[in-house]
Scaffold this active site. Structure first.
Site, mmCIF file in Angstrom:
data_model
loop_
_atom_site.group_PDB
_atom_site.id
_atom_site.type_symbol
_atom_site.label_atom_id
_atom_site.label_comp_id
_atom_site.label_asym_id
_atom_site.label_seq_id
_atom_site.Cartn_x
_atom_site.Cartn_y
_atom_site.Cartn_z
ATOM 1 N N TYR A 1 -2.886 0.346 10.216
ATOM 2 C CA TYR A 1 -2.875 -0.425 8.722
ATOM 3 C C TYR A 1 -1.775 -0.378 8.008
ATOM 4 O O TYR A 1 -0.952 -1.338 7.315
ATOM 5 C CB TYR A 1 -4.125 -0.003 7.931
ATOM 6 C CG TYR A 1 -4.169 -0.232 6.272
ATOM 7 C CD1 TYR A 1 -4.335 -1.617 6.248
ATOM 8 C CD2 TYR A 1 -3.814 0.332 5.635
ATOM 9 C CE1 TYR A 1 -4.166 -2.052 4.816
ATOM 10 C CE2 TYR A 1 -3.703 0.175 4.297
ATOM 11 C CZ TYR A 1 -3.863 -1.182 3.813
ATOM 12 O OH TYR A 1 -3.840 -1.359 2.517
ATOM 13 N N SER B 1 0.697 -1.411 -0.025
ATOM 14 C CA SER B 1 0.051 0.068 0.098
ATOM 15 C C SER B 1 0.868 1.305 0.237
ATOM 16 O O SER B 1 1.912 1.348 0.537
ATOM 17 C CB SER B 1 -0.865 0.054 1.048
ATOM 18 O OG SER B 1 -1.560 1.201 1.474
ATOM 19 N N LYS C 1 1.658 -3.298 6.502
ATOM 20 C CA LYS C 1 1.761 -3.410 5.287
ATOM 21 C C LYS C 1 3.302 -3.306 5.386
ATOM 22 O O LYS C 1 4.094 -4.235 4.878
ATOM 23 C CB LYS C 1 1.267 -2.596 4.353
ATOM 24 C CG LYS C 1 -0.135 -2.687 4.022
ATOM 25 C CD LYS C 1 -0.383 -3.955 3.542
ATOM 26 C CE LYS C 1 -1.868 -4.371 3.024
ATOM 27 N NZ LYS C 1 -1.966 -5.928 2.301
#
Length: 356
Positions: free
Chosen positions: A151, A127, A155
């Site tokens: 989040y 991402s 990643k």
């Protein structure tokens, strides 16, 4: 024999479109998905859209090593595309342990099972959020990483794990694709983004407002240092993202180790610009109100996608108009998402009032 690609999270938004792209180019495709944020109905849509069946589809959580190993035993897997993960920035702030457990724990479990079955080729869904509050844009793969939410941290943690694994196992070939903001839908209207509950991403929320499922859009902040004060993102058509993953599989053998590439258009679009474009594509008003900023959000994320263009001679081809048009077609044909009646050829469904 055609290569067999296992797609984790293959019933999800990006995963389902990537399965169609792979099937259309002759690959055999096996899907594992626990359907926490996806619909099993998407699997039938994949087959209908591609005109070819999946080689297999299993309701499996990637953290379940025994069940995952059984899938690898049943199919001669040549490569893996790993999408399965939680993906909402705001939700990750509220549920950090769940995000680390699923995103990092799931990746570790997958790597262990791949190693057990002598599979060493992986495309990882990363991402652009790993860049955080970037001091300058556009962002290259050499831009500093500085995640601002759980989040994004998960990643980046997965990328670091993959680098360590590649250093330890010289046969590993991994491509981590840092794509920016996937939106749109398959042009047929059969596949699109249909999240469970309240959408966490902008485009499906805008679409649900336009179709009448929601009253209005909340715009999180209008005081960012951007032209209109709202957040700017590099939106990329989901079909371009799917194509990028398919091309990545074809380039896995170019080089051993971990390689990282951005996938994006290089064009920034603000929240209000996207709202205006969607209103034009749908012919429907999109009411909105300005509310406070959301924790973990940043002002601007725009890609420099030059590296992948040089390495693979590949670029995105679909613009914001196509993104909005295709997203609206899916929403109009599927006003209740996959839970409603299947869309009729030639026009919108008439029945009723999710899960990509």
């Amino acid at each position: 024999m055609p290569e067999t690609v296992l797609v984790t999270g293959g019933a999800g938004f990006i995963g389902s479109h990537t399965c169609v792209e792979l099937l259309a180019h002759g690959y055999e495709v096996v899907v594992v998905d626990n359907h926490v944020n996806s619909s099993p109905r998407a699997l039938d849509r994949i087959t209908k859209t591609a005109g070819r069946p999946l080689a297999g589809a299993y309701r499996v959580d990637v953290r379940d090593r025994r069940a995952l190993s059984e899938v690898f035993t049943a199919h001669p897997v040549d490569a893996v595309i790993h999408f399965a993960a939680h993906k909402a920035v705001g939700e990750s702030v509220a549920l950090p342990v769940e995000y680390y457990d699923t995103n990092v724990g799931g990746t570790c479990a997958l790597l262990a099972v791949m190693h057990d079955h002598d599979v060493h080729r992986l495309v990882f869904s990363s991402s652009c959020s790993v860049y955080g509050e970037a001091p300058t844009v556009p962002l290259t793969e050499r831009s500093p990483v500085a995640p601002t939410n759980p989040y994004a941290h998960t990643k980046l943690a997965c990328e670091r794990i993959l680098r360590d694994v590649c250093d330890h196992l010289p046969d590993m070939k991994v491509l981590a694709l840092r794509y920016f903001n996937p939106v749109g839908a398959h042009p047929s209207g059969l596949l699109g983004e249909d999240p469970r509950g309240v959408p966490n991403n902008l485009m499906p929320y805008v679409a649900q407002v336009a179709v009448g499922r929601r009253e209005r859009l909340d715009v999180f902040g209008d005081d960012y240092p951007t032209p209109d004060g709202t957040g700017v993102r590099d939106y990329i058509h989901v079909m371009d993202v799917a194509e990028g993953h398919r091309v990545a599989v074809a380039h896995l053998d170019d080089q051993a180790g971990l390689r990282v590439f951005n996938l994006g258009t290089g064009t920034g679009t603000s929240v209000l610009q996207l709202v205006a474009a969607f209103g034009e594509a749908s012919g429907r008003p999109v009411p909105y109100r300005i509310v406070e900023r959301r924790p973990g959000d940043v002002a601007e994320l725009v890609a420099d996608a030059g590296a992948v263009a040089v390495a693979w001679d590949w670029r995105t081809t679909r613009d914001l108009t196509a993104m909005c048009r295709d997203a609206w077609r899916f929403q109009e044909l599927n006003p209740d998402g996959y839970a409603g009646r299947p869309p009729r050829a030639g026009g919108p469904t008439t029945g009723g009032t999710p899960c990509g």
